[in-house]
Design a protein around this motif. Structure first.
Motif, PDB file in Angstrom:
ATOM      1  N   ALA A  34     -23.689  -6.611  -1.164  1.00 26.09           N
ATOM      2  CA  ALA A  34     -24.981  -6.456  -0.486  1.00 26.09           C
ATOM      3  C   ALA A  34     -25.206  -7.588   0.506  1.00 26.09           C
ATOM      4  O   ALA A  34     -25.760  -7.381   1.601  1.00 26.09           O
ATOM      5  CB  ALA A  34     -26.100  -6.413  -1.520  1.00 26.09           C
ATOM      6  N   GLU A  35     -24.768  -8.794   0.146  1.00 22.91           N
ATOM      7  CA  GLU A  35     -24.973  -9.944   1.029  1.00 22.91           C
ATOM      8  C   GLU A  35     -24.185  -9.788   2.328  1.00 22.91           C
ATOM      9  O   GLU A  35     -24.724 -10.019   3.427  1.00 22.91           O
ATOM     10  CB  GLU A  35     -24.541 -11.230   0.317  1.00 22.91           C
ATOM     11  N   LEU A  36     -22.918  -9.365   2.229  1.00 25.25           N
ATOM     12  CA  LEU A  36     -22.102  -9.201   3.428  1.00 25.25           C
ATOM     13  C   LEU A  36     -22.611  -8.039   4.269  1.00 25.25           C
ATOM     14  O   LEU A  36     -22.677  -8.133   5.507  1.00 25.25           O
ATOM     15  CB  LEU A  36     -20.639  -8.986   3.046  1.00 25.25           C
TER      16      LEU A  36
ATOM     17  N   ALA B 190     -13.993 -14.354   8.220  1.00 20.34           N
ATOM     18  CA  ALA B 190     -14.401 -15.513   7.429  1.00 20.34           C
ATOM     19  C   ALA B 190     -14.798 -15.148   6.007  1.00 20.34           C
ATOM     20  O   ALA B 190     -14.977 -16.038   5.165  1.00 20.34           O
ATOM     21  CB  ALA B 190     -15.563 -16.224   8.120  1.00 20.34           C
ATOM     22  N   SER B 191     -14.933 -13.855   5.722  1.00 17.96           N
ATOM     23  CA  SER B 191     -15.384 -13.422   4.403  1.00 17.96           C
ATOM     24  C   SER B 191     -14.278 -13.561   3.369  1.00 17.96           C
ATOM     25  O   SER B 191     -13.101 -13.368   3.676  1.00 17.96           O
ATOM     26  CB  SER B 191     -15.846 -11.959   4.473  1.00 17.96           C
ATOM     27  N   ASP B 192     -14.666 -13.869   2.126  1.00 18.21           N
ATOM     28  CA  ASP B 192     -13.685 -13.898   1.034  1.00 18.21           C
ATOM     29  C   ASP B 192     -13.572 -12.539   0.348  1.00 18.21           C
ATOM     30  O   ASP B 192     -12.927 -12.424  -0.692  1.00 18.21           O
ATOM     31  CB  ASP B 192     -14.045 -14.981   0.015  1.00 18.21           C
ATOM     32  N   GLU B 193     -14.173 -11.503   0.954  1.00 17.72           N
ATOM     33  CA  GLU B 193     -14.128 -10.169   0.362  1.00 17.72           C
ATOM     34  C   GLU B 193     -12.990  -9.316   0.910  1.00 17.72           C
ATOM     35  O   GLU B 193     -12.712  -8.240   0.374  1.00 17.72           O
ATOM     36  CB  GLU B 193     -15.465  -9.448   0.577  1.00 17.72           C
TER      37      GLU B 193
ATOM     38  N   VAL C  57      -9.744  -0.520   0.549  1.00 14.24           N
ATOM     39  CA  VAL C  57     -10.826  -0.588   1.534  1.00 14.24           C
ATOM     40  C   VAL C  57     -12.107  -0.778   0.724  1.00 14.24           C
ATOM     41  O   VAL C  57     -12.858   0.167   0.484  1.00 14.24           O
ATOM     42  CB  VAL C  57     -10.880   0.689   2.399  1.00 14.24           C
ATOM     43  N   PRO C  58     -12.385  -2.005   0.263  1.00 10.64           N
ATOM     44  CA  PRO C  58     -13.472  -2.212  -0.699  1.00 10.64           C
ATOM     45  C   PRO C  58     -14.847  -2.101  -0.055  1.00 10.64           C
ATOM     46  O   PRO C  58     -15.029  -2.450   1.119  1.00 10.64           O
ATOM     47  CB  PRO C  58     -13.216  -3.638  -1.193  1.00 10.64           C
TER      48      PRO C  58
ATOM     49  N   ASN D 272      -4.327  -7.190  -0.486  1.00 12.17           N
ATOM     50  CA  ASN D 272      -4.302  -5.863   0.137  1.00 12.17           C
ATOM     51  C   ASN D 272      -5.690  -5.314   0.434  1.00 12.17           C
ATOM     52  O   ASN D 272      -5.848  -4.119   0.659  1.00 12.17           O
ATOM     53  CB  ASN D 272      -3.518  -4.889  -0.739  1.00 12.17           C
ATOM     54  N   ARG D 273      -6.713  -6.179   0.484  1.00 15.53           N
ATOM     55  CA  ARG D 273      -8.068  -5.723   0.826  1.00 15.53           C
ATOM     56  C   ARG D 273      -8.251  -5.776   2.342  1.00 15.53           C
ATOM     57  O   ARG D 273      -8.080  -6.828   2.945  1.00 15.53           O
ATOM     58  CB  ARG D 273      -9.113  -6.606   0.147  1.00 15.53           C
ATOM     59  N   VAL D 274      -8.603  -4.650   2.933  1.00 15.48           N
ATOM     60  CA  VAL D 274      -8.699  -4.587   4.387  1.00 15.48           C
ATOM     61  C   VAL D 274     -10.084  -4.089   4.790  1.00 15.48           C
ATOM     62  O   VAL D 274     -10.656  -3.190   4.167  1.00 15.48           O
ATOM     63  CB  VAL D 274      -7.599  -3.674   4.980  1.00 15.48           C
TER      64      VAL D 274
END
Length: 681
Positions: free
Chosen positions: A329-331, A371-374, A324-325, A298-300
């Protein structure tokens, strides 16, 4: 109700691809059912024989009609019934004598409907209806229903014909259409579970729209929904019954805190389906399911070229309990390299005008996020899709960006949803082709994503436990006895029936004490419990008062639970007459019905599912340790939830069960009251 039939007799092919059809009550009058059934039936005459029945034997739609079924040159396999109610029985009997295998009952208000259904069953035939709006199958050119249908990938099984028609119409407007339509009406014979199971191997069906008003044979329904999900076909349910009226007859807090919809939601979750609130919502989520994959969680991520629109989108998503995390810093740094100074790169992402300077900013940012895993999904909100509509010279470039985003969706498997300000154009059409769902407002996009997230988490195995039907003694003591066998702990206590019996208390228990009238269901409401009795004198005085008010019976004296940092929880179960046992956990105590903070799942549940239930509670922070307090023993509580669920599932006579309160502390769980309402039938 028709009798149970053998698997061979239950074949439903006659309702999807009959070799021949007769419409009894055919007419040339477009205002009557017989016209629409006749017209629809004739569309399939290249595949099957079609016979029109009218007593006048007049030509209908350019075709000759016959006066009765007995006058036909051959026996029809399926007969549609749209004659006056008083004549239905005679037509059915005529058809059965000829060897008809299936009946479609359109007429409502049929006298002796159950007896007619029984005669059909006894003859080895089947009946859809009565009070059906009709049936349709796009793959076999079968149409016996009012109105027109557009072929597509959605099967509609509906207890309300009119609502089923609305779903079909909305699906057609959305460019989807219907693979199969069955208005089940009164379900006098063929039931929803059978029709759902019959869709498993239907190649034309990818999504099932199901509307039900009742859930009889509920476990069969759950099994059918599970089978559909295992076949890769998602079911979206509509139903009614969200009012509290059905809960008023409950005798426990557990019963009054769980509505019909709570139980239905638990059932569809276990079955791997999802319930929605309106036909429009059903079609909106169907569009998503047919276009893209389910989110992994459920992370959007929210993206747009307007701070206002991205901010509102983030608020709508959060209000819908999507996460909505904030990005790492990297992303955030990777995004900042793609955007101008001043752009918001945390979440939501505001392109800060970058899109107007270079449309590639959209695809660049979206591709990184996909493509992010976040995050588990991306929502693009605002003006994109409108550039070409307002500036024709940008049509080609906007389509190139759509291609790039579509490639990223395919490459990553992460769903991308778009809220655009344009009604529809080449860009929106291209997005749908690239598996990117497009919606005209942010609320609809978020709601569809929420439903897809719920669907991604739905589905679990419901084990069939050995039946355990030991007799249950009445009152608190009976409940305590059986619950102890399932690992539930209670305070040390003794049972007394007179003042003289109090002499044993001092030797066996430690003050302070609790005194209870064990046979009462809700003790605090009628003076049947006294708490915090500091010594034997206080206990004796309380006993005399309670005995004078309530009379003879088994009075229980227990040690008061004085452990610090405890949280009161309600743990219960109930057996729904259609869908079966559910387990309920929530905020407990005498105010449980005020807070109404509960979660419900089909029983039994595993320890992991029990933990998930506890995490959903508004009072979960209290269990986890609040404002410096130590965390409670959540593992012990989850074990108690699982144990109670197993008891409720295994014991067929338990109608309601409740532990309230269940006191949860850092050192374990203690039940200080219990109620079991059994139904020996």
């Amino acid at each position: 109700m028709a009798q149970t039939m053998s698997p061979t007799d239950r074949d439903l092919r006659v309702f999807r691809d009959p070799a021949s059809v007769a419409v009894v009550g055919s007419t040339s009058d477009p205002a009557k059912w017989g016209y629409w059934l006749a017209k629809g039936a004739l569309t399939g005459r290249s595949r099957r024989d079609v016979f029109l029945i009218n007593r006048s034997k007049a030509d209908i739609l350019g075709e000759p009609s016959h006066g009765s079924l007995s006058e036909l040159p051959t026996t029809p396999e399926l007969v549609a019934l749209c004659v006056p109610a008083a004549h239905i029985g005679a037509v059915v009997d005529e058809g059965l004598a000829l060897g008809v295998r299936g009946f479609l009952g359109i007429t409502a208000g049929v006298p002796d409907e159950s007896a007619i259904a029984q005669r059909i069953a006894d003859a080895g035939a089947r009946l859809v209806g009565m009070n059906s709006l009709g049936i349709y199958d796009s793959s076999t050119d079968l149409q016996l229903a009012w109105g027109r249908f557009t072929p597509g990938p959605i099967a509609v099984i509906s207890q309300s014909g009119q609502l089923g028609s609305e779903i079909a119409i909305l699906a057609a407007r959305a460019g989807l259409g219907v693979s199969r339509f069955v208005s089940i009406g009164n379900q006098a014979d063929v039931r929803a579970a059978e029709l759902l199971a019959d869709l498993v191997e239907d190649e034309g069906t990818r999504v099932v729209a199901l509307y039900l008003e009742s859930f009889s044979a509920g476990r069969e329904l759950i099994e059918a929904l599970v089978t559909l999900r295992n076949a890769g076909k998602y079911t979206i349910l509509l139903t009614v019954g969200g009012s509290e009226a059905s809960s008023r007859l409950a005798r426990s807090h557990t019963g009054s805190l769980t509505s019909n919809l709570d139980v239905v939601d638990a059932a569809v979750r276990a079955a791997g389906a999802v319930r929605v609130n309106t036909p429009s919502e059903l079609v909106d989520v169907a569009r998503l399911l047919l276009a893209t994959s389910l989110p992994r969680g459920n992370r959007v991520a929210i993206v747009g070229d307007s701070g206002g629109q991205t901010g509102i989108a983030a608020d709508v998503a959060a209000a819908a309990k999507l996460r909505v995390p904030a990005f790492s810093a990297e992303l955030a740094t990777e995004l900042a390299q793609l955007l101008p100074d001043g752009a918001s790169c945390s979440n939501p992402v505001d392109l800060a005008g970058a899109g107007e300077k270079d449309l590639a900013s959209y695809s660049d940012v979206v591709s990184v996020l996909l493509a992010s895993d976040e995050v588990d999904s991306v929502v693009l909100t605002g003006y994109f899709g409108t550039y070409g509509a307002d500036t024709p010279s940008l049509v080609g470039r906007e389509l190139e960006i759509v291609d790039a985003m579509g490639d990223a969706v395919i490459r990553t498997g992460t769903p991308l949803l778009v809220h655009t300000m344009v009604d529809g154009n080449l860009a929106t059409e291209a997005m749908w082709k690239h598996r990117i769902p497009v919606y005209g407002n942010i609320e609809t996009a978020v709601r569809a994503l929420v439903d897809a997230d719920r669907l991604s988490r739905a589905g679990r195995v419901l084990p069939c436990l050995p039946e355990w039907s030991e007799p249950i003694a009445a009152g608190y003591l009976g409940a305590q006895e059986i619950l102890t066998e399932f690992g539930i702990r209670f305070p040390r206590g003794v049972t007394v029936r007179s003042r003289e019996d109090l002499a044993v208390v001092e030797a066996q228990l430690t003050a302070p004490y609790v005194l209870k009238a064990s046979w009462l269901e809700h003790k605090s409401e009628v003076g049947g419990v006294a708490v915090g009795l500091s010594d034997l004198g206080a206990l004796a005085a309380a006993f005399e008062t309670m005995y004078a008010a309530l009379g003879e019976g088994d009075y229980v004296i227990e040690e008061l639970d004085t452990r610090p940092h405890t949280v009161e929880i309600l743990l219960g179960a109930r057996r729904d007459p259609d869908l079966g046992p559910v387990v309920v956990v929530g905020a407990g105590g005498t105010e449980a019905e005020v807070y109404r903070d509960v979660t419900v799942e089909m029983a039994p549940v595993s320890i992991d599912t029990a933990h998930a239930m506890l995490r959903q509670l508004e009072c979960a922070p209290l269990l986890q340790g609040w404002r410096g307090r130590p965390p409670t023993d959540i593992d012990a509580l989850a074990s108690a939830v699982a144990a109670v669920s197993e008891l409720a599932a295994a014991h067929p006579h338990i109608r309601e069960l409740e532990l309230n309160p269940l006191r949860v502390g850092p050192d374990g769980v203690l039940a200080v009251d219990a109620l079991i309402i059994d139904d020996p039938r």
